[in-house]
Design a protein around this motif. Structure first.
Motif, PDB file in Angstrom:
ATOM      1  N   VAL A  91       0.843  -1.191   0.000  1.00  0.00           N
ATOM      2  CA  VAL A  91       0.000   0.000   0.000  1.00  0.00           C
ATOM      3  C   VAL A  91       0.877   1.239   0.000  1.00  0.00           C
ATOM      4  O   VAL A  91       2.069   1.190   0.339  1.00  0.00           O
ATOM      5  N   THR A  92       0.287   2.368  -0.391  1.00  0.00           N
ATOM      6  CA  THR A  92       0.991   3.648  -0.377  1.00  0.00           C
ATOM      7  C   THR A  92       0.462   4.500   0.764  1.00  0.00           C
ATOM      8  O   THR A  92      -0.634   4.264   1.290  1.00  0.00           O
ATOM      9  N   ALA A  93       1.254   5.494   1.158  1.00  0.00           N
ATOM     10  CA  ALA A  93       0.873   6.363   2.264  1.00  0.00           C
ATOM     11  C   ALA A  93      -0.447   7.067   1.959  1.00  0.00           C
ATOM     12  O   ALA A  93      -0.657   7.588   0.854  1.00  0.00           O
ATOM     13  N   GLY A  94      -1.372   7.073   2.921  1.00  0.00           N
ATOM     14  CA  GLY A  94      -2.661   7.729   2.766  1.00  0.00           C
ATOM     15  C   GLY A  94      -3.758   6.848   2.207  1.00  0.00           C
ATOM     16  O   GLY A  94      -4.928   7.266   2.175  1.00  0.00           O
ATOM     17  N   GLU A  95      -3.425   5.636   1.780  1.00  0.00           N
ATOM     18  CA  GLU A  95      -4.449   4.757   1.212  1.00  0.00           C
ATOM     19  C   GLU A  95      -5.407   4.280   2.305  1.00  0.00           C
ATOM     20  O   GLU A  95      -4.993   3.937   3.413  1.00  0.00           O
ATOM     21  N   VAL A  96      -6.725   4.273   1.997  1.00  0.00           N
ATOM     22  CA  VAL A  96      -7.739   3.875   2.976  1.00  0.00           C
ATOM     23  C   VAL A  96      -7.660   2.373   3.225  1.00  0.00           C
ATOM     24  O   VAL A  96      -7.737   1.566   2.300  1.00  0.00           O
TER      25      VAL A  96
END
Length: 376
Positions: A91-96
């Motif tokens: 996942v990437t930073a900020g992904e829900v």
């Protein structure tokens, strides 16, 4: 009659003596022939001992840790209405990652926004009336305070709704999902672990006697049994200024590139700190050493002249040695050998001193300082 028996006994004795003499002469001839017969020379592989320069290193055992690692938890309680991730994915930073039920908070937000709209209108009227001296200054200040209070309540409801949307704090790889759809979470309940694996940290300890040899930026090599034959490179990024009083060692941290994610947080690893200076060694392949409880030895090939034929032959002499550091397929001989000598490199368990040999390196296995097995 007596004379006949005497002559017969003498004859038998003479016959037995002749037979014994013939046999002894035969055995003596066989012994001389056996002594003159020499076994054929043994075919061996060999190498000439050559001085080399080896890089020096400090070995240590290490523990792998993530550059960033956290267990993502619920900041406030609520019912899970949506799960936006799968176990083990990146996942990437900020992904829900997770959505909790916000129906109650959204209703309260609508109420707070209505109250804020009314307060905004009241403040506008009070300010206009105060400008015309139709209301007191205190009434205008009270209207302004009610406006700020209602606006703060709206912001508070937005914050509560945002906390019920769990996002990835940084980019990395997720672990196993620990929640299910519809589950009621309490504050602090674990949702999933998140680890940054590339790059990754490798933590190890070095004895206090070696502290002055360490500096940030030194290169390290890392290996692990989880990826046999694979070596990862990195560098020291930090040295703990405090010595562990129990072990009298200092903790060191290195950052290692881990593009294939061969290293995982918590993994055991071996690390070598590469020092800038080199060391003169006399390396031989490890298969040349005859290991024994009473001492390690090698077979040195010497050229001697055959007393009968006058020809020069290669003859073995067993030599006890003291070994040093091993590296790859080689081991350093600290004592017992000199540069330029030739040692047998295979099959040493079947050899003995004085044996005549022939050197044939056609099928000799290839030795390397940094071997990479084909099956790894």
């Amino acid at each position: 009659m007596l004379n006949k028996l005497l002559f017969a006994a003498i004859g038998v004795a003479i016959l037995v003596g002749a037979i014994v003499y013939a046999k002894l002469d035969q055995f003596s001839s066989m012994g001389e022939a056996a002594e003159s017969m020499m076994p054929p020379p043994e075919t061996v592989t060999a190498m000439t001992v050559v001085e080399a320069q080896w890089e020096q290193s400090l070995p240590a055992t290490a523990t792998v840790s993530a550059v960033q690692g956290v267990t993502v938890s619920a900041e406030i309680g609520g019912r899970v209405t949506r799960i936006g991730f799968a176990s083990g994915e990146t996942v990437t930073a900020g992904e829900v990652l997770l959505q909790l039920d916000t129906a109650s908070e959204e209703a309260q937000l609508a109420s707070a926004e209505a109250t804020a709209a009314l307060a905004r209108a009241d403040f506008a009227r009070a300010r206009e009336l105060a400008r015309n001296n139709m209301v007191s200054r205190e009434a205008a200040d009270a209207a302004e305070a009610r406006l700020k209070e209602s606006a703060a309540q709206v912001d508070n409801m937005h914050a509560l709704i945002a906390k019920k949307t769990v996002r990835a704090p940084f980019s990395g790889r997720l672990g196993l999902r620990r929640v299910n759809l519809g589950q009621i979470l309490s504050e602090g309940d674990a949702i999933v672990s998140l680890q940054t694996l590339d790059p990754i940290h490798v933590d190890f300890s070095i004895p206090q006697q070696q502290i002055r040899r360490l500096t940030p930026g030194m290169r390290v090599r890392v290996t692990t049994d989880a990826a046999p034959g694979e070596t990862l490179a990195g560098e020291i990024i930090a040295i703990d200024p405090e010595i562990d009083p129990a072990t009298r060692s200092v903790r060191v941290r290195a950052r290692v590139a881990n593009p294939d994610e061969a290293l995982y947080a918590g993994m055991f690893a071996q690390v070598e700190v590469l020092l800038p200076d080199t060391q003169s060694v006399l390396p031989i392949v490890q298969t040349a050493v005859l290991y024994a409880p009473y001492g390690d030895s090698v077979f040195v090939v010497e050229r001697v002249e055959n007393a009968q034929s006058g020809e020069t032959e290669r003859v073995l002499r067993q030599r006890f040695v003291r070994l040093g550091r091993a590296r790859g397929d080689f081991v350093d001989v600290v004592e017992g050998l000199a540069a330029g000598e030739t040692v047998v490199t295979s099959g040493v368990f079947k050899l003995r001193t004085g044996m005549s040999v022939i050197i044939d390196n056609l099928l000799a296995p290839r030795a390397e300082l940094e071997p990479h097995p084909a099956e790894s």
